[in-house]
Design a protein around this motif. Structure first.
Motif, short mmCIF file in Angstrom:
data_model
loop_
_atom_site.label_atom_id
_atom_site.label_comp_id
_atom_site.label_asym_id
_atom_site.label_seq_id
_atom_site.Cartn_x
_atom_site.Cartn_y
_atom_site.Cartn_z
N ILE A 1 0.87 -1.27 -0.05
CA ILE A 1 0.00 0.00 -0.06
C ILE A 1 0.74 1.26 0.15
CG2 ILE A 1 -1.63 1.50 1.31
CD1 ILE A 1 -2.86 -1.32 2.34
N LEU A 2 2.07 1.04 0.96
CA LEU A 2 3.04 2.50 0.74
C LEU A 2 3.63 2.64 -0.51
CD1 LEU A 2 4.13 4.47 2.45
CD2 LEU A 2 6.01 2.80 3.15
N VAL A 3 4.00 1.48 -1.22
CA VAL A 3 4.49 1.51 -2.62
C VAL A 3 3.56 2.08 -3.72
CG1 VAL A 3 5.39 0.24 -4.39
CG2 VAL A 3 6.26 -0.33 -2.12
N ASP A 4 2.26 1.66 -3.45
CA ASP A 4 1.10 2.14 -4.52
C ASP A 4 1.02 3.79 -4.15
OD1 ASP A 4 -0.98 1.55 -6.23
OD2 ASP A 4 -1.94 2.65 -4.57
N ARG A 5 1.25 4.07 -3.00
CA ARG A 5 0.81 5.34 -2.57
C ARG A 5 2.00 6.46 -3.01
NH1 ARG A 5 -2.84 9.28 -2.03
NH2 ARG A 5 -2.70 10.73 -0.38
N VAL A 6 3.39 5.82 -2.98
CA VAL A 6 4.55 6.48 -3.27
C VAL A 6 5.32 6.24 -4.28
CG1 VAL A 6 6.75 7.42 -2.27
CG2 VAL A 6 4.88 7.05 -0.90
N PRO A 7 5.30 6.77 -5.81
CA PRO A 7 5.56 6.10 -7.00
C PRO A 7 7.25 6.06 -6.80
CG PRO A 7 4.13 8.10 -7.34
CD PRO A 7 4.29 8.03 -5.96
N PHE B 1 8.31 -10.95 -0.28
CA PHE B 1 8.26 -10.56 -1.55
C PHE B 1 7.23 -11.23 -2.57
CE2 PHE B 1 12.35 -9.27 -0.23
CZ PHE B 1 12.34 -8.02 -0.30
N PRO B 2 6.92 -12.40 -2.69
CA PRO B 2 5.60 -12.69 -3.40
C PRO B 2 4.45 -12.10 -2.96
CG PRO B 2 6.98 -14.61 -2.55
CD PRO B 2 7.53 -13.38 -2.09
N MET B 3 4.47 -11.65 -1.83
CA MET B 3 2.98 -11.04 -1.26
C MET B 3 3.05 -9.38 -1.70
SD MET B 3 0.49 -11.42 0.41
CE MET B 3 -1.06 -10.23 1.31
N LEU B 4 4.32 -8.93 -1.77
CA LEU B 4 4.44 -7.43 -2.13
C LEU B 4 4.21 -7.50 -3.48
CD1 LEU B 4 5.55 -4.67 -1.48
CD2 LEU B 4 7.98 -5.29 -1.83
N VAL B 5 4.70 -8.34 -4.47
CA VAL B 5 4.55 -8.10 -5.90
C VAL B 5 3.20 -8.37 -6.09
CG1 VAL B 5 5.42 -9.19 -7.92
CG2 VAL B 5 7.13 -8.89 -6.33
N ASN B 6 2.45 -9.49 -5.67
CA ASN B 6 1.19 -9.84 -6.10
C ASN B 6 0.35 -8.61 -5.55
OD1 ASN B 6 0.44 -12.84 -7.17
ND2 ASN B 6 2.34 -12.83 -5.86
N THR B 7 0.44 -8.06 -4.24
CA THR B 7 -0.67 -6.97 -3.99
C THR B 7 -0.25 -5.71 -4.74
OG1 THR B 7 -0.35 -7.96 -1.74
CG2 THR B 7 -1.03 -5.77 -1.75
N VAL B 8 0.97 -5.48 -5.13
CA VAL B 8 1.12 -4.21 -6.22
C VAL B 8 0.48 -4.56 -7.25
CG1 VAL B 8 2.69 -2.98 -7.35
CG2 VAL B 8 3.16 -3.52 -4.97
N SER B 9 0.45 -5.75 -7.83
CA SER B 9 -0.16 -6.05 -9.10
C SER B 9 -1.60 -5.95 -9.06
CB SER B 9 0.32 -7.37 -9.70
OG SER B 9 1.68 -7.49 -9.94
N GLY B 10 -2.10 -6.53 -7.84
CA GLY B 10 -3.52 -6.45 -7.73
C GLY B 10 -4.09 -5.12 -7.43
N LEU B 11 -3.33 -4.14 -6.82
CA LEU B 11 -3.92 -3.04 -6.70
C LEU B 11 -3.96 -2.03 -8.00
CD1 LEU B 11 -2.12 -1.83 -3.38
CD2 LEU B 11 -4.34 -2.25 -3.68
N ALA B 12 -3.08 -2.56 -8.99
CA ALA B 12 -3.41 -1.96 -10.33
C ALA B 12 -4.42 -2.68 -11.21
CB ALA B 12 -2.11 -2.06 -11.02
N ALA B 13 -5.21 -3.73 -10.68
CA ALA B 13 -6.03 -4.43 -11.44
C ALA B 13 -7.27 -3.86 -12.05
CB ALA B 13 -6.46 -5.93 -10.88
#
Length: 381
Positions: free
Chosen positions: A207-213, A259-271
């Protein structure tokens, strides 16, 4: 103008399996069963096994039993034949010859035929359909165990190379306190702690990664690099940092699951697509309102995909980490020490417990996924 319709005859797998059963029974009838030259008629149990398999194979090949009553009868015949083979093989361990293996192949084909027939059963009840869907893989697993038992016993495979399932079961039932202590140390402490900390911290970081490019461009490449680190290199370092007890194993699990959780969540937030996000903006929704009402629900399939992957990675990481330093308890510790003592049945008992725990853990996550993402097209079946 005339049209010609070409109809292809459907491949009849049940008939092929029934013919194979009959062929193997004939081989078992005329070939020795055990060394030196023991025939099937000299062993009453195997004679009964041959007769019932022959009757079932012939009747199925002729099409007399292709109904649910015949299917149930075939299942009972296969179970009885397998039991007779196992009971007889234990009396002639290491002396099996071509005839015995032919009967084993016939029992295997009969089991395949039974599962083949069971798979086409139709029921109007959803409960009955679910039960059938559970029975089919269970029967497949039981068949593997039966073949394993017959091959190991009949061929006289040394216990140090591959113990029979019956020997593993004896070890399981006779070592419950040791296995329970190992399970507590590895799974209940290291795996669960590392799993929840790793997945939870990765979710918040996503969520923090999604908020801060900036973090998206800087953190994710580093994450891919760290996720490629070999566990056999990370585990000794974690043991040096956090000691020999379960916290060092939990640290390894955190690294493996983060990191599997991080990458999948970031991809999901862009879905979510642009139209959906534009609609939320027309409602004057804030970032957090859009996140909780649109983007997180859309990301749930991705998140649960990571949770399912991590449910198995966590157990693997904890067990491997225990190879590099642990108290005198733990599944990995037990596997490494018992291999050195040539107690391979204990090693397989630990493997069985780990496989059962990992499967149940995965199943619980899958049930939660079905409850949360019931709206997703993949769940509408």
């Amino acid at each position: 103008m005339s049209t010609t319709t070409v109809s292809r005859r459907r491949f009849d797998m049940p008939a092929l399996l029934a013919w194979f059963v009959v062929t193997m029974v004939v081989v078992g009838l005329f070939m020795p069963i055990f060394k030196p030259d023991i025939g099937v008629m000299e062993v009453p149990k195997l004679a009964v096994c041959l007769v019932i398999l022959a009757i079932a194979g012939v009747r199925y090949e002729l099409g007399f039993m292709r109904n649910w009553i015949g299917d149930v009868a075939l299942g009972l015949v296969t179970a009885v034949a397998a039991w007779l083979l196992i009971d007889t093989a234990s009396d002639y361990a290491g002396e099996a010859t071509i005839g015995f293996w032919a009967l084993t192949a016939a029992a295997w084909a009969a089991s395949w035929l039974f599962v083949e027939r069971l798979a086409i059963w139709k029921s109007r009840s959803q409960a009955a359909t679910r039960i059938i869907n559970l029975v089919i893989p269970a029967l497949f697993g039981i068949t593997i165990l039966v073949i394993w038992q017959l091959v190991v016993t009949g061929a006289g495979v040394p216990k140090v190379l591959l113990p029979a399932p019956s020997e593993i079961w004896v070890r399981l039932t006779g070592s419950v306190p040791i296995l329970w202590a190992d399970f507590q140390q590895t799974f209940l402490k290291a795996v669960l702690a590392g799993y929840f900390i790793g997945c939870g911290s990765a979710f918040l970081t996503a969520i923090l990664v999604d908020r801060v490019p900036f973090l998206r461009r800087g953190l994710l490449p580093i994450g891919n690099l760290v996720s490629a680190l070999p566990i056999i290199g990370v585990a000794p370092i974690m043991v040096m940092w956090f000691g020999f007890d379960w916290p060092s194993k939990a640290a390894v699990v955190i690294i493996m699951t983060f990191f599997p959780m991080l990458v999948n969540t970031v991809s999901g937030l862009a879905a979510s697509d642009a139209m959906q996000r534009d609609l939320m903006r027309t409602y004057a929704s804030s970032y957090w309102q859009t996140l909780f009402k649109l983007r997180l629900p859309m990301a749930m399939p991705f998140i649960f995909n990571a949770l399912k992957i991590n449910s198995t990675l966590a157990l693997i990481g904890a067990i491997v980490a225990e190879f590099f330093g642990t108290p005198i308890v733990g599944m990995g510790f037990r596997i490494s020490t018992e291999v050195g003592r040539m107690n391979v049945d204990m090693v397989w008992a630990e493997i069985a417990i780990a496989a059962l725990a990992g499967s149940l853990f995965y199943g619980i996550v899958a049930l939660l996924e079905r409850a949360v993402t019931f709206w997703h097209p993949s769940m509408r079946r």
